[in-house]
Design a protein around this motif. Structure first.
Motif, PDB file in Angstrom:
ATOM      1  N   PHE A 173      10.993   0.946   4.360  1.00 20.84           N
ATOM      2  CA  PHE A 173      11.430  -0.433   4.201  1.00 20.84           C
ATOM      3  C   PHE A 173      12.753  -0.398   3.464  1.00 20.84           C
ATOM      4  N   THR A 174      13.481  -1.491   3.510  1.00 22.27           N
ATOM      5  CA  THR A 174      14.765  -1.524   2.808  1.00 22.27           C
ATOM      6  C   THR A 174      14.548  -1.455   1.303  1.00 22.27           C
ATOM      7  N   ARG A 175      15.559  -1.013   0.589  1.00 24.64           N
ATOM      8  CA  ARG A 175      15.484  -0.960  -0.862  1.00 24.64           C
ATOM      9  C   ARG A 175      15.214  -2.345  -1.429  1.00 24.64           C
ATOM     10  N   GLN A 176      15.850  -3.353  -0.838  1.00 26.03           N
ATOM     11  CA  GLN A 176      15.664  -4.722  -1.313  1.00 26.03           C
ATOM     12  C   GLN A 176      14.216  -5.178  -1.143  1.00 26.03           C
ATOM     13  N   HIS A 177      13.623  -4.843  -0.003  1.00 27.15           N
ATOM     14  CA  HIS A 177      12.237  -5.231   0.245  1.00 27.15           C
ATOM     15  C   HIS A 177      11.299  -4.499  -0.720  1.00 27.15           C
ATOM     16  N   ILE A 178      11.541  -3.223  -0.937  1.00 33.88           N
ATOM     17  CA  ILE A 178      10.730  -2.450  -1.879  1.00 33.88           C
ATOM     18  C   ILE A 178      10.846  -3.059  -3.274  1.00 33.88           C
ATOM     19  N   ASN A 179      12.047  -3.424  -3.669  1.00 32.24           N
ATOM     20  CA  ASN A 179      12.263  -4.044  -4.982  1.00 32.24           C
ATOM     21  C   ASN A 179      11.481  -5.352  -5.111  1.00 32.24           C
ATOM     22  N   THR A 180      11.546  -6.178  -4.087  1.00 35.41           N
ATOM     23  CA  THR A 180      10.827  -7.456  -4.090  1.00 35.41           C
ATOM     24  C   THR A 180       9.325  -7.228  -4.195  1.00 35.41           C
ATOM     25  N   ARG A 181       8.812  -6.280  -3.437  1.00 36.03           N
ATOM     26  CA  ARG A 181       7.375  -6.014  -3.445  1.00 36.03           C
ATOM     27  C   ARG A 181       6.930  -5.418  -4.783  1.00 36.03           C
ATOM     28  N   CYS A 182       7.756  -4.571  -5.391  1.00 35.75           N
ATOM     29  CA  CYS A 182       7.409  -4.020  -6.702  1.00 35.75           C
ATOM     30  C   CYS A 182       7.257  -5.141  -7.722  1.00 35.75           C
TER      31      CYS A 182
ATOM     32  N   ASP B  79       0.828  -1.204   0.000  1.00 36.16           N
ATOM     33  CA  ASP B  79       0.000   0.000   0.000  1.00 36.16           C
ATOM     34  C   ASP B  79       0.864   1.255   0.000  1.00 36.16           C
ATOM     35  N   ARG B  80       1.922   1.262   0.804  1.00 33.78           N
ATOM     36  CA  ARG B  80       2.795   2.440   0.861  1.00 33.78           C
ATOM     37  C   ARG B  80       3.468   2.694  -0.487  1.00 33.78           C
ATOM     38  N   ILE B  81       3.914   1.631  -1.161  1.00 29.97           N
ATOM     39  CA  ILE B  81       4.560   1.765  -2.475  1.00 29.97           C
ATOM     40  C   ILE B  81       3.562   2.296  -3.493  1.00 29.97           C
ATOM     41  N   LEU B  82       2.375   1.721  -3.529  1.00 31.69           N
ATOM     42  CA  LEU B  82       1.352   2.182  -4.471  1.00 31.69           C
ATOM     43  C   LEU B  82       0.983   3.640  -4.220  1.00 31.69           C
ATOM     44  N   GLU B  83       0.802   4.015  -2.957  1.00 34.66           N
ATOM     45  CA  GLU B  83       0.469   5.392  -2.617  1.00 34.66           C
ATOM     46  C   GLU B  83       1.584   6.348  -3.050  1.00 34.66           C
ATOM     47  N   PHE B  84       2.833   5.949  -2.797  1.00 38.78           N
ATOM     48  CA  PHE B  84       3.975   6.784  -3.168  1.00 38.78           C
ATOM     49  C   PHE B  84       4.018   7.003  -4.678  1.00 38.78           C
ATOM     50  N   LEU B  85       3.882   5.929  -5.442  1.00 35.44           N
ATOM     51  CA  LEU B  85       3.961   6.049  -6.900  1.00 35.44           C
ATOM     52  C   LEU B  85       2.781   6.835  -7.464  1.00 35.44           C
ATOM     53  N   ARG B  86       1.627   6.740  -6.820  1.00 36.88           N
ATOM     54  CA  ARG B  86       0.488   7.556  -7.255  1.00 36.88           C
ATOM     55  C   ARG B  86       0.811   9.034  -7.065  1.00 36.88           C
ATOM     56  N   GLU B  87       1.397   9.379  -5.947  1.00 37.80           N
ATOM     57  CA  GLU B  87       1.695  10.777  -5.639  1.00 37.80           C
ATOM     58  C   GLU B  87       2.882  11.320  -6.425  1.00 37.80           C
ATOM     59  N   GLU B  88       3.922  10.516  -6.576  1.00 30.48           N
ATOM     60  CA  GLU B  88       5.192  11.009  -7.114  1.00 30.48           C
ATOM     61  C   GLU B  88       5.469  10.630  -8.560  1.00 30.48           C
TER      62      GLU B  88
ATOM     63  N   THR C  35      15.149   2.236  -5.466  1.00 30.22           N
ATOM     64  CA  THR C  35      16.179   3.047  -4.803  1.00 30.22           C
ATOM     65  C   THR C  35      15.649   4.438  -4.489  1.00 30.22           C
ATOM     66  N   LYS C  36      15.000   5.067  -5.461  1.00 31.42           N
ATOM     67  CA  LYS C  36      14.455   6.417  -5.255  1.00 31.42           C
ATOM     68  C   LYS C  36      13.319   6.410  -4.234  1.00 31.42           C
ATOM     69  N   ILE C  37      12.495   5.361  -4.265  1.00 33.08           N
ATOM     70  CA  ILE C  37      11.413   5.247  -3.276  1.00 33.08           C
ATOM     71  C   ILE C  37      12.019   5.162  -1.877  1.00 33.08           C
ATOM     72  N   HIS C  38      13.030   4.331  -1.716  1.00 33.13           N
ATOM     73  CA  HIS C  38      13.693   4.162  -0.417  1.00 33.13           C
ATOM     74  C   HIS C  38      14.373   5.456   0.035  1.00 33.13           C
ATOM     75  N   GLU C  39      15.087   6.097  -0.874  1.00 37.31           N
ATOM     76  CA  GLU C  39      15.830   7.315  -0.526  1.00 37.31           C
ATOM     77  C   GLU C  39      14.916   8.455  -0.105  1.00 37.31           C
ATOM     78  N   ASP C  40      13.692   8.477  -0.604  1.00 36.08           N
ATOM     79  CA  ASP C  40      12.737   9.521  -0.239  1.00 36.08           C
ATOM     80  C   ASP C  40      12.447   9.503   1.262  1.00 36.08           C
ATOM     81  N   GLY C  41      12.400   8.297   1.852  1.00 34.29           N
ATOM     82  CA  GLY C  41      12.203   8.181   3.296  1.00 34.29           C
ATOM     83  C   GLY C  41      10.772   7.986   3.759  1.00 34.29           C
ATOM     84  N   ARG C  42       9.807   8.166   2.892  1.00 36.48           N
ATOM     85  CA  ARG C  42       8.411   7.997   3.305  1.00 36.48           C
ATOM     86  C   ARG C  42       7.982   6.542   3.330  1.00 36.48           C
ATOM     87  N   VAL C  43       8.613   5.701   2.518  1.00 36.18           N
ATOM     88  CA  VAL C  43       8.325   4.264   2.516  1.00 36.18           C
ATOM     89  C   VAL C  43       9.451   3.614   3.306  1.00 36.18           C
TER      90      VAL C  43
END
Length: 86
Positions: A38-47, A13-22, A28-36
């Motif tokens: 989770f680790t970059r690896q976890h974000i990558n896996t979930r994407c 949900d956090r990834i989907l919300e972030f991509l809708r907004e941004e 990497t960019k999602i992780h670096e933003d700081g709002r999501v």
């Protein structure tokens, strides 16, 4: 209310919300933003998992964007439990 699926995690949900907004971004960019938060690896896996179910689209070069199906899920118009992997 959103209807999630048993294969989903709170990160989805956090990834989907972030991509809708941004707009399109890489894990990497999602992780670096700081709002999501989770680790970059976890974000990558979930994407990758969200792509399997059509909620995200991989644009190439590690960049993902939300799909119309992903938008409908966030708006509570789609039951993710009814989705099957592509």
């Amino acid at each position: 209310m959103r209807l999630s699926a048993d294969w989903m995690s709170i990160a989805d949900d956090r990834i989907l919300e972030f991509l809708r907004e941004e707009g399109p971004r890489s894990p990497t960019k999602i992780h670096e933003d700081g709002r999501v938060r989770f680790t970059r690896q976890h974000i990558n896996t979930r994407c990758k998992r969200l792509v399997e179910y059509g909620l995200l689209q991989h644009l190439g070069n590690g960049v993902y964007t939300i799909t119309e199906r992903g938008e409908r899920y966030l708006d509570g118009e789609l039951d993710a439990g009814q989705l099957t992997p592509a």
